[in-house]
Scaffold this active site. Structure first.
Site, PDB file in Angstrom:
ATOM      1  N   HIS A 210     -40.380  13.098   2.883  1.00  9.59           N
ATOM      2  CA  HIS A 210     -40.798  13.026   1.485  1.00  9.59           C
ATOM      3  C   HIS A 210     -40.426  11.652   0.945  1.00  9.59           C
ATOM      4  O   HIS A 210     -39.437  11.056   1.378  1.00  9.59           O
ATOM      5  CB  HIS A 210     -40.120  14.121   0.649  1.00  9.59           C
ATOM      6  CG  HIS A 210     -40.590  14.165  -0.777  1.00  9.59           C
ATOM      7  ND1 HIS A 210     -41.920  14.206  -1.109  1.00  9.59           N
ATOM      8  CD2 HIS A 210     -39.908  14.152  -1.952  1.00  9.59           C
ATOM      9  CE1 HIS A 210     -42.037  14.239  -2.435  1.00  9.59           C
ATOM     10  NE2 HIS A 210     -40.834  14.188  -2.965  1.00  9.59           N
TER      11      HIS A 210
ATOM     12  N   CYS B  95     -47.308  12.244  -1.202  1.00 12.58           N
ATOM     13  CA  CYS B  95     -46.059  11.754  -1.778  1.00 12.58           C
ATOM     14  C   CYS B  95     -45.906  10.246  -1.718  1.00 12.58           C
ATOM     15  O   CYS B  95     -45.500   9.618  -2.703  1.00 12.58           O
ATOM     16  CB  CYS B  95     -44.858  12.450  -1.137  1.00 12.58           C
ATOM     17  SG  CYS B  95     -44.641  12.125   0.639  1.00 12.58           S
TER      18      CYS B  95
ATOM     19  N   ASP C 226     -39.413  11.236  -9.388  1.00 14.57           N
ATOM     20  CA  ASP C 226     -40.329  11.759  -8.373  1.00 14.57           C
ATOM     21  C   ASP C 226     -41.639  12.151  -9.041  1.00 14.57           C
ATOM     22  O   ASP C 226     -41.678  13.080  -9.848  1.00 14.57           O
ATOM     23  CB  ASP C 226     -39.702  12.962  -7.670  1.00 14.57           C
ATOM     24  CG  ASP C 226     -40.445  13.347  -6.396  1.00 14.57           C
ATOM     25  OD1 ASP C 226     -41.607  12.931  -6.236  1.00 14.57           O
ATOM     26  OD2 ASP C 226     -39.868  14.071  -5.569  1.00 14.57           O
TER      27      ASP C 226
END
Length: 226
Positions: free
Chosen positions: A194, A136, A217
């Site tokens: 995250h 991530c 994202d």
């Protein structure tokens, strides 16, 4: 800097940080031990042609080139295209392939990356095959570079004890049998942390109250609009 632009930020300090700064910190780890990881964005390091090629390789361009090019002045649209192209999970020549389990010995361990420039240039050098591997914070770091390079103010956000609500019922579900053993039923998940992005632009489609930082994202989790 132009006050009539969709991505105009009035605050000079924020322009220096979210448009011009080529170095940053990404926070990872867990809520009790937060680690600050240095990251080199390098958005001015001869990357513009790579970023423009990224747009031309996208599924959006391939499906309708004229429509795609006509919308490239819209940061909402551009953010969606780039968030799709940062990961290579869509068979679209995306930049990075994600991997969270198993061995990394045959390719780069995600924890060894410390900047976007080497990743983007390796992607071009390998004829636009996904670079292996990312997680991530790597997806977010590369996406920040590309969006800043294209003129969209962008920052990173780290969230600890982060939950992914797959079935969208606003809760994270866990199931146990009568003996207290965990049952692998729910697709919901929780992670130590995250990392994603926020980009600054106005939202004429939603109204002025929605202007400002918009969530994007690039980490591949589940499909969006196919």
């Amino acid at each position: 800097w132009f006050s009539g632009d969709d991505v105009y930020i009035a605050n000079e300090n924020e322009r220096q940080e979210y448009v011009l700064n080529e170095n940053g910190i990404i926070f990872v780890g867990n809520a009790r031990y937060i680690e600050a990881r240095a990251w080199y964005y390098g958005q001015f390091q001869d990357l513009l042609n790579i970023c423009l090629t990224m747009l031309d390789l996208s599924l959006y361009y391939r499906q309708d080139p004229a429509m795609d090019v006509s919308r490239r002045g819209d940061p909402k649209y551009l953010g969606r295209v780039i968030s799709s192209m940062i990961n290579g999970n869509d068979n679209d020549n995306g930049v990075l392939l994600g991997k969270w389990q198993g061995s990394f010995h045959s390719h780069e361990n995600p924890s060894r990356w410390d900047g976007s420039v080497v990743i983007l240039k390796k992607w071009r050098q390998d004829n636009y095959r996904p670079v292996q591997y990312g997680q991530c914070w790597v997806f977010a770091g590369v996406m920040c570079t590309v969006l800043r390079c294209l003129g969209i103010p962008t920052r990173l956000v780290s969230n600890f004890n982060s939950a992914h609500d797959v079935d969208r019922n606003l809760s994270i579900d866990k199931y146990y049998d009568s003996s207290g053993r965990s049952l692998n039923i729910s697709k919901d998940s929780t992670w130590d942390y995250h990392v994603w992005n926020e980009s600054w632009f106005i939202r004429p489609d939603l109204g002025r109250s929605y202007n400002g930082w918009q969530v994007l994202d690039a980490t591949p989790q589940e499909q969006s609009k196919g």
